[in-house]
Design an enzyme around this catalytic site. Sequence first.
Site, PDB file in Angstrom:
ATOM      1  N   ASP A  22      86.651 -21.594 -31.222  1.00 39.73           N
ATOM      2  CA  ASP A  22      87.587 -22.429 -31.117  1.00 39.73           C
ATOM      3  C   ASP A  22      87.024 -22.979 -29.861  1.00 39.73           C
ATOM      4  O   ASP A  22      86.646 -23.007 -28.923  1.00 39.73           O
ATOM      5  CB  ASP A  22      88.960 -21.720 -30.666  1.00 39.73           C
ATOM      6  CG  ASP A  22      90.018 -22.701 -30.840  1.00 39.73           C
ATOM      7  OD1 ASP A  22      89.892 -23.711 -31.574  1.00 39.73           O
ATOM      8  OD2 ASP A  22      91.027 -22.257 -29.836  1.00 39.73           O
ATOM      9  N   LYS A  23      87.888 -24.329 -29.648  1.00 42.17           N
ATOM     10  CA  LYS A  23      87.885 -25.439 -28.917  1.00 42.17           C
ATOM     11  C   LYS A  23      89.220 -24.590 -27.939  1.00 42.17           C
ATOM     12  O   LYS A  23      88.705 -24.782 -26.074  1.00 42.17           O
ATOM     13  CB  LYS A  23      87.664 -26.849 -28.763  1.00 42.17           C
ATOM     14  CG  LYS A  23      88.108 -27.914 -27.877  1.00 42.17           C
ATOM     15  CD  LYS A  23      87.497 -29.160 -28.609  1.00 42.17           C
ATOM     16  CE  LYS A  23      88.894 -29.330 -28.253  1.00 42.17           C
ATOM     17  NZ  LYS A  23      90.047 -28.891 -27.001  1.00 42.17           N
ATOM     18  N   LYS A  61      88.779 -22.298 -41.116  1.00 36.00           N
ATOM     19  CA  LYS A  61      87.613 -21.980 -40.002  1.00 36.00           C
ATOM     20  C   LYS A  61      87.143 -19.936 -40.633  1.00 36.00           C
ATOM     21  O   LYS A  61      86.088 -20.448 -40.474  1.00 36.00           O
ATOM     22  CB  LYS A  61      88.610 -21.447 -38.519  1.00 36.00           C
ATOM     23  CG  LYS A  61      89.426 -22.850 -37.613  1.00 36.00           C
ATOM     24  CD  LYS A  61      90.133 -22.206 -36.331  1.00 36.00           C
ATOM     25  CE  LYS A  61      90.049 -23.440 -36.048  1.00 36.00           C
ATOM     26  NZ  LYS A  61      91.037 -23.002 -34.372  1.00 36.00           N
ATOM     27  N   ASP A 117      93.301 -18.878 -35.047  1.00 33.34           N
ATOM     28  CA  ASP A 117      91.636 -17.909 -34.393  1.00 33.34           C
ATOM     29  C   ASP A 117      92.519 -16.830 -35.579  1.00 33.34           C
ATOM     30  O   ASP A 117      91.083 -15.911 -35.947  1.00 33.34           O
ATOM     31  CB  ASP A 117      91.566 -18.664 -33.188  1.00 33.34           C
ATOM     32  CG  ASP A 117      91.863 -19.358 -33.002  1.00 33.34           C
ATOM     33  OD1 ASP A 117      91.312 -20.302 -33.150  1.00 33.34           O
ATOM     34  OD2 ASP A 117      91.700 -19.587 -32.055  1.00 33.34           O
TER      35      ASP A 117
END
Length: 1305
Positions: free
Chosen positions: A405-406, A763, A787
């Site tokens: 993830d960012k 994702k 996430d």
Amino acid sequence: MSRTCSLLWGLSDVEEKMGLRQSLQGADVPQARTIYLNEPLRNTFCENSISTAKYSKWSFLPRYLYLQFSKTANAFFLFITVLQQIPDVSPTGKYTTLVPLLVILVISGIKEIVEDYKRHMADKLVNSKNTIVLRQNAWQMILWKEVNVGDIVKATNGQFLPADMVLISSSEPQATCFVATSNLDGETNLKIRQALSETAAMKTEKQLSSLSGKIKCEGPNFHFNSFVGTLYLNSESPISIGPDQILLRGTQLKNTEWILGIVVYTGFETKFMQNAVKSPLKRSKVEKVTNMQILVLFLLLLVMSLVSCVGAILWRDRYRAEPWYIGKKDYDYHSFGFDLLVFIILYHNLIPISLLVTLEIVKYIQALFINWDEDMHFKGSNVCAMARTSNLNEELGQVEYLFSDKTGTLTCNIMTFKKCSVAGIMYGQSPCSISDSYEFNDPALLQNFENDHPTREYIKEFLTLLCVCHTVFPEREGNNISYQASSPDEAALVKGAKKLGFVFTARMPNSVTIEAMGEELTFEILNVLEFSSNRKRMSIIVRTPEGQLRLYCKGADSVIYERLSENSLFVEETLVHLENFAKEGLRTLCVAYTDLTEIEYEQWLVMYKKASTVVQDRIQSLEDCYDRIEQKFLLLGATAIEDRLQARVPETITSLLKANIKIWVLTGDKQETAINIAYSCKLLSGEMPRIQLNANSLEATQQMINQNCQDLGALLGKENDLALIVDGKTLKYALHVEVKKSFLNLALSCRTVLCCRLSPLQKAEIVDVVKKQVKAITLAIGDGANDVGMIQTAHVGVGISGNEGMLATNNSDYAIAQFSYLEKLLLVHGTWNYFRVTKCILYCFYKNVVLYIIELWFAIVNGFSGQIIFERWCISLYNVIFTSLPPFTLGIFERCCSQESLLRYPQLYRISQTGDIFNIKVLWIQSINAIVHSFILFWLPAKMLEHDMVSQGGYTTDYLFLGNFIYTYVVVTVCLKAGLETLSWNKFTHFAIWGSIMIWLGFFAVYSSLWPTVAVAPEMTGQVNMALMCPHFWLGFFIVPIVCLIQNVAWKSIRNTCHRTLLEDVREMESSGVQVLRRDSARRWLETQDAPEVQAHGARAGGPGAARGEARRGRAGRSSARWEGVGVRAGCSPPLTQSRRILPVREANATPDAPPVECGTPGHPDLGGDGVTGFERVGARTDAGATRALEARHRPSLPLCTPLQPQVSRSAAGGYGERRRRSKLAAVLRGDAQLGLLETNSRRTRLLRVWKFPDSSGGQPASSAGVSTHTMRSGPQGRLSPGAQLWVFACEERAGPRTHLLADP
């Protein structure tokens, strides 16, 4: 009924823990329920008592045994134990398998009891808490476990809530309350909850007792932030109940005197317990290979048994004439099946009985090492790394694809309002770098507002929207206002507006109050259209102080722009500003509004009330309803928020890329923002070509992917220095069944992949596709609830304890506090654990095959009679005692090389990543090696005693005498083999190897003396005296293990000499103290330039980058060079009138394809970015003033040095002068420069040649025109010593008191 329900829940809980029940999270549509108010007999739901324990005192034994014997290995040994109880079947006795199996079961049982006792105590503490419930028209104090669905519960300030409840009323005005949800999601900010207006006045016992009606709501589920229910009061219309009215078990009441609530979920049905369901069971690749090998060993066991049965038949046929002294025996007529059982029992120990327990203990201790690692302890929040499972320790060493993830993972998730665009005008200063920290301070915005600029009204509306459109709650402490927000973005925008004079001051259930430049304004809140990852926006409908109905909205530009009115202004200007913000790595939001008429709102309100009372699919109905009114927006502008990179993210990514780990960034942010962040963290470089996929249809997506695949041609499927960038909309088409394969081929051909604007489901889908199609080990890392899907889907899930709560951490396999800790978790712990676990497994297989194949060799000479050569208890204790310590030392303390080397050379990770040291092939090679050893261990002693011998007492020997010989040699051999496999010796290794040998010899001596004092093993009486007094024993004691292991020593020596890898080079460097050697060599060369030869006290300087250790750990914010070179510290003090600058150098045997290191350039990491830190970091003695002067003379017009690229081979074939390929050294030198060439080997360091260059600049200051560039092309004469390496030094004479050093990082 409640008892029956409780029993069913208890049984299902056990099934869940035993892996027999699917997770409750799998239910897509939970069954709805109806709760009747003040009618307890009609509410037949589960009790509130919970149990997280696996067993009770009555169920422990049957359930524990069921769990243990559900394991294939334990079931097999139970089968052998049963066979051994059949009379005259077992050649090894009745209890030789039973006792070790009982020992293993007892050890595991004690561990289970201790862990379960702790769970029971924790459950008892929770269930015994007190709470207040309305019973029989009066408040009563009861235990938590006695609370039932439908009860009206009263909680006071500071108390934890015993069950999930619907808020009825509270002590606060407007019937609000505040709760802390840190136990649920880890978020520290307070949440506000508000009771329904229809029940807010119900506070007395009489009012509550007369409450009549029912609640219809969804069934139990794990979603913390959603609740769908409807309240039906008698003679009133249905009332919608949502998340704002729900209070969850485990939350704590804060800043509220008391609250009243109706219980809707209890016990295991509460959302807290629903989220406690175990994550999907993951098994490592090593474990799967091991299980397969155990199956192969079982098949081998059957083959050996069948061969032995056939051998017995052939032997009987050959010797039909029965010798007279044997007599008639029943076993001559045994059936084939009976013989098969005999040989299965004889060879069953081929399968290592102790392997599972050994691995369990080893992995548990490895997990403790991760938890105890202080290098992964984040002091800022006092959070340590945590291994939430130990099953995947070795999997950390095989990761090939990393999905990250960012926001909050690569970045800090600490938001700061930086810039904005209002009415087509951009405000804010540009950052120098992504890591610069500053806040919005552009005075032009307020000047335009105060000076009646044409955009004044837009600015006012823009700042008003930031103060009103949010869910932030203000807290006052005197004159100070702090903000509690569920999202860091919202808090940043509210704080930014506050600094610009628009202050959010108070929130009531139906209104918000702000101070706009000192003027107090109150907005009536009519509806809040909540944010969701699908909507990507949040809206609020208010009535302004002027009485105007207005809808404020903020969200992603993609969803705002498609809802803009045709009359909206500043559309193109704002879009340009958004692109500029994104290129700077800022998070962007668009803000807009629309005015509503009373008729429009009333019509929509009817639809809203209808959608809000739907029980099934309420969320989707509400989102469809929201979409109808969120139309015809007028654009106000955009905001830009900075989320800075975490410390050492670029360095960590550089190391992981060197380790051949492919990194994919999966984020919900804008494409431009993700690209900029990727550049900042060195995931993308300026020279890297980019492939961007942005399409609006399946056909366009397919065409773009096919075209790029054709362009790659033969490079398709191979990793290339390319970056693939794709957005969520295109990815939806790219994962279509027709395009998926081509898209995956294209993605796998790229070094870096960025996927933007993704939903949580997308994702997880990407991770799943790579996991299944590529057959490589994947790791997903994230910090937020969005996430969780990919964390659970990947082979290894890592959660970051960040600002988005603990959901990611709670669903992960490993938890860390910073992304940078991933470097050590993978490169150090992962590599170590892989080596440890695989060596432990290989050794366990090896030592079992060595001993128990001997029974097959003995069967050949005993006519396949099933006779054993070893004493039965010696066979049983072989794995449990005599060879139990070496596997533990290999699995716990083994290290392939030091931590510093693993971090300095990330390429070492590829050894474990490829799995070349542990696979079916390696297992078979190890097994064949063990078979060869067993052959030697049996036949060599057998031939030694072939003609028998007579002891001093006149006794002759028997089969057991030979068996004790062989058994002793086996113990010695396998212990020494463990030492041969050990790369890192320590006191535990010595104790395990030599101690195991001594334990056997001591046991042998004692065991041979027990009978008749102890009625056991009469056949062993006096065996130790016979063996120790026999010269053959001592001759074989030294010769047999040497003969067995000499082949392994030879093979290892040949491999390390002829097929050296980086690991051998690094280990040799570590053992030779090469850093000291290099520094000493440099010092002596500089001090004695006229000396033809300088003796070196250290060993050979081997491997690149030896002097890099401290420099690498010096500064967190710098980048690592792509290629590790060498720098040498100069230790002399030249005269005060001159100083030398030593340029970075490279080994002469550097790989030809190694990219050059551009050192000395402005801002390069080896200078620390300021030209001073680089000197200080490597420890060179330097004067700060002189250093700055030196830097000032060379920067920025000229880099301090250019790359040196020697092409000299270290091969000793021919001399330097005889080589056709000349060395080419190029350096930008100024002043009286000298270039020196050194040769180093294990014995000495000598100066081969020195070149001098005159000062051609006339002593003028350095400039591009005044610098002389000298290119040396010369081959030094003389022969290079075998095993030597070349080092190149460049010095300049400078005015200054010290010697300066620039070391390659």
